[in-house]
Write a protein that holds these residues in place. Structure first.
Motif, PDB file in Angstrom:
ATOM      1  N   GLY A  33      10.800  50.860  53.735  1.00 11.51           N
ATOM      2  CA  GLY A  33      10.290  49.884  52.782  1.00 11.51           C
ATOM      3  C   GLY A  33       9.652  48.704  53.490  1.00 11.51           C
ATOM      4  N   GLY A  34       9.444  47.638  52.749  1.00 10.71           N
ATOM      5  CA  GLY A  34       8.771  46.453  53.272  1.00 10.71           C
ATOM      6  C   GLY A  34       9.653  45.611  54.170  1.00 10.71           C
ATOM      7  N   ASP A  35       9.020  44.569  54.730  1.00  9.72           N
ATOM      8  CA  ASP A  35       9.765  43.717  55.666  1.00  9.72           C
ATOM      9  C   ASP A  35       9.696  42.233  55.308  1.00  9.72           C
ATOM     10  OD1 ASP A  35       7.143  43.176  56.330  1.00  9.72           O
ATOM     11  OD2 ASP A  35       7.329  43.790  58.418  1.00  9.72           O
ATOM     12  N   GLN A  36       9.290  41.900  54.081  1.00  6.38           N
ATOM     13  CA  GLN A  36       9.243  40.496  53.680  1.00  6.38           C
ATOM     14  C   GLN A  36      10.610  39.972  53.249  1.00  6.38           C
ATOM     15  OE1 GLN A  36       6.229  40.152  50.689  1.00  6.38           O
ATOM     16  NE2 GLN A  36       4.580  40.474  52.135  1.00  6.38           N
ATOM     17  N   GLY A  37      11.424  40.844  52.683  1.00  4.65           N
ATOM     18  CA  GLY A  37      12.768  40.470  52.244  1.00  4.65           C
ATOM     19  C   GLY A  37      13.796  41.169  53.113  1.00  4.65           C
ATOM     20  N   PRO A  38      15.055  40.848  52.915  1.00  3.93           N
ATOM     21  CA  PRO A  38      16.101  41.458  53.740  1.00  3.93           C
ATOM     22  C   PRO A  38      16.315  42.939  53.435  1.00  3.93           C
ATOM     23  CG  PRO A  38      17.076  40.065  52.055  1.00  3.93           C
ATOM     24  CD  PRO A  38      15.600  39.878  51.964  1.00  3.93           C
ATOM     25  N   GLU A  39      16.815  43.630  54.417  1.00  4.24           N
ATOM     26  CA  GLU A  39      17.267  45.019  54.280  1.00  4.24           C
ATOM     27  C   GLU A  39      18.412  45.040  53.279  1.00  4.24           C
ATOM     28  OE1 GLU A  39      18.581  48.697  54.414  1.00  4.24           O
ATOM     29  OE2 GLU A  39      16.948  48.358  55.819  1.00  4.24           O
ATOM     30  N   LEU A  40      18.407  45.993  52.371  1.00  3.54           N
ATOM     31  CA  LEU A  40      19.418  46.046  51.323  1.00  3.54           C
ATOM     32  C   LEU A  40      20.533  47.049  51.588  1.00  3.54           C
ATOM     33  CD1 LEU A  40      17.090  45.843  48.195  1.00  3.54           C
ATOM     34  CD2 LEU A  40      18.272  43.976  49.385  1.00  3.54           C
ATOM     35  N   GLY A  41      20.381  47.884  52.609  1.00  2.00           N
ATOM     36  CA  GLY A  41      21.371  48.938  52.805  1.00  2.00           C
ATOM     37  C   GLY A  41      22.047  48.998  54.148  1.00  2.00           C
ATOM     38  N   CYS A  42      21.463  48.432  55.197  1.00  3.73           N
ATOM     39  CA  CYS A  42      22.032  48.569  56.540  1.00  3.73           C
ATOM     40  C   CYS A  42      22.183  47.208  57.187  1.00  3.73           C
ATOM     41  CB  CYS A  42      21.119  49.418  57.417  1.00  3.73           C
ATOM     42  SG  CYS A  42      21.071  51.141  56.953  1.00  3.73           S
ATOM     43  N   PRO A  43      23.176  46.970  57.949  1.00  3.53           N
ATOM     44  CA  PRO A  43      24.243  47.908  58.269  1.00  3.53           C
ATOM     45  C   PRO A  43      25.236  48.104  57.135  1.00  3.53           C
ATOM     46  CG  PRO A  43      24.694  45.832  59.350  1.00  3.53           C
ATOM     47  CD  PRO A  43      23.364  45.690  58.658  1.00  3.53           C
ATOM     48  N   SER A  45      25.572  47.823  52.724  1.00  3.35           N
ATOM     49  CA  SER A  45      24.861  47.671  51.458  1.00  3.35           C
ATOM     50  C   SER A  45      25.112  46.312  50.832  1.00  3.35           C
ATOM     51  CB  SER A  45      25.300  48.759  50.473  1.00  3.35           C
ATOM     52  OG  SER A  45      24.769  48.501  49.188  1.00  3.35           O
ATOM     53  N   VAL A  46      24.074  45.780  50.228  1.00  2.00           N
ATOM     54  CA  VAL A  46      24.188  44.518  49.498  1.00  2.00           C
ATOM     55  C   VAL A  46      25.255  44.617  48.407  1.00  2.00           C
ATOM     56  CG1 VAL A  46      22.336  45.050  47.848  1.00  2.00           C
ATOM     57  CG2 VAL A  46      22.801  42.688  48.448  1.00  2.00           C
ATOM     58  N   THR A  47      25.523  45.806  47.919  1.00  2.00           N
ATOM     59  CA  THR A  47      26.542  45.989  46.882  1.00  2.00           C
ATOM     60  C   THR A  47      27.954  45.823  47.424  1.00  2.00           C
ATOM     61  OG1 THR A  47      26.670  48.395  47.181  1.00  2.00           O
ATOM     62  CG2 THR A  47      25.057  47.570  45.587  1.00  2.00           C
ATOM     63  N   ARG A  48      28.118  45.792  48.731  1.00  2.00           N
ATOM     64  CA  ARG A  48      29.444  45.610  49.343  1.00  2.00           C
ATOM     65  C   ARG A  48      29.808  44.131  49.494  1.00  2.00           C
ATOM     66  NH1 ARG A  48      31.023  50.625  48.478  1.00  2.00           N
ATOM     67  NH2 ARG A  48      30.223  52.131  49.951  1.00  2.00           N
ATOM     68  N   ALA A  53      27.987  41.552  39.118  1.00  2.00           N
ATOM     69  CA  ALA A  53      27.395  40.653  38.120  1.00  2.00           C
ATOM     70  C   ALA A  53      26.416  39.671  38.769  1.00  2.00           C
ATOM     71  CB  ALA A  53      28.491  39.903  37.377  1.00  2.00           C
ATOM     72  N   TRP A  54      26.772  39.146  39.947  1.00  2.00           N
ATOM     73  CA  TRP A  54      25.883  38.208  40.632  1.00  2.00           C
ATOM     74  C   TRP A  54      24.645  38.921  41.154  1.00  2.00           C
ATOM     75  CZ3 TRP A  54      25.429  33.241  40.313  1.00  2.00           C
ATOM     76  CH2 TRP A  54      26.524  32.479  39.920  1.00  2.00           C
ATOM     77  N   LEU A  55      24.804  40.121  41.648  1.00  2.00           N
ATOM     78  CA  LEU A  55      23.662  40.888  42.125  1.00  2.00           C
ATOM     79  C   LEU A  55      22.700  41.156  40.965  1.00  2.00           C
ATOM     80  CD1 LEU A  55      22.188  42.354  44.381  1.00  2.00           C
ATOM     81  CD2 LEU A  55      23.659  44.336  43.948  1.00  2.00           C
ATOM     82  N   VAL A  85      21.000  48.212  40.005  1.00  2.00           N
ATOM     83  CA  VAL A  85      22.275  47.995  40.696  1.00  2.00           C
ATOM     84  C   VAL A  85      23.016  49.327  40.865  1.00  2.00           C
ATOM     85  CG1 VAL A  85      24.526  46.852  40.579  1.00  2.00           C
ATOM     86  CG2 VAL A  85      22.460  45.596  39.949  1.00  2.00           C
ATOM     87  N   THR A  86      22.970  50.157  39.854  1.00  2.00           N
ATOM     88  CA  THR A  86      23.630  51.470  39.924  1.00  2.00           C
ATOM     89  C   THR A  86      23.017  52.296  41.050  1.00  2.00           C
ATOM     90  OG1 THR A  86      24.203  51.405  37.596  1.00  2.00           O
ATOM     91  CG2 THR A  86      24.161  53.569  38.633  1.00  2.00           C
ATOM     92  N   TYR A  87      21.703  52.263  41.178  1.00  2.00           N
ATOM     93  CA  TYR A  87      21.044  52.977  42.285  1.00  2.00           C
ATOM     94  C   TYR A  87      21.502  52.432  43.631  1.00  2.00           C
ATOM     95  CZ  TYR A  87      17.561  54.286  45.706  1.00  2.00           C
ATOM     96  OH  TYR A  87      16.952  54.734  46.851  1.00  2.00           O
ATOM     97  N   LEU A  88      21.509  51.109  43.774  1.00  2.00           N
ATOM     98  CA  LEU A  88      21.948  50.517  45.046  1.00  2.00           C
ATOM     99  C   LEU A  88      23.406  50.892  45.366  1.00  2.00           C
ATOM    100  CD1 LEU A  88      20.301  46.994  44.767  1.00  2.00           C
ATOM    101  CD2 LEU A  88      19.610  48.892  46.271  1.00  2.00           C
TER     102      LEU A  88
END
Length: 93
Positions: A33-43, A45-48, A53-55, A85-88
């Motif tokens: 994906g792109g590089d303007q925003g933060p990585e959402l899965g590594c190392p 996941s943002v869901t961790r 609710a905040w996400l 959110v469910t996908y993430l």
């Protein structure tokens, strides 16, 4: 973006499509994906480290969470935000 499994729930499939169309140009997921925003899965996941609710609130309207957020308002409906959110969560490492 990483496609969900063939037997994934409909919400995961929808979240994947929304990620591709709204998020992937700026955010990476597992290095893709792109590089303007933060990585959402590594190392991790943002869901961790974000409460679900905040996400969801952040995805819907970042400025409602952080005053000077550079992320634009997504324009997604609440059910679409939930699907994202469910996908993430499904892709969480």
């Amino acid at each position: 973006a990483i496609p969900p499994a063939l037997d994934a729930p409909a919400a995961v499939d929808e979240g994947f499509r929304l990620y591709e169309s709204h998020c992937a140009r700026c955010h990476r997921l597992a290095g893709l994906g792109g590089d303007q925003g933060p990585e959402l899965g590594c190392p991790v996941s943002v869901t961790r480290y974000w409460d679900r609710a905040w996400l969801a609130r952040w995805i819907a309207n970042p400025a409602a969470v952080r005053r000077e957020a550079r992320v634009p308002t997504s324009g997604l409906t609440p059910p679409q935000v939930e699907a994202g959110v469910t996908y993430l969560e499904d892709e969480a490492t």
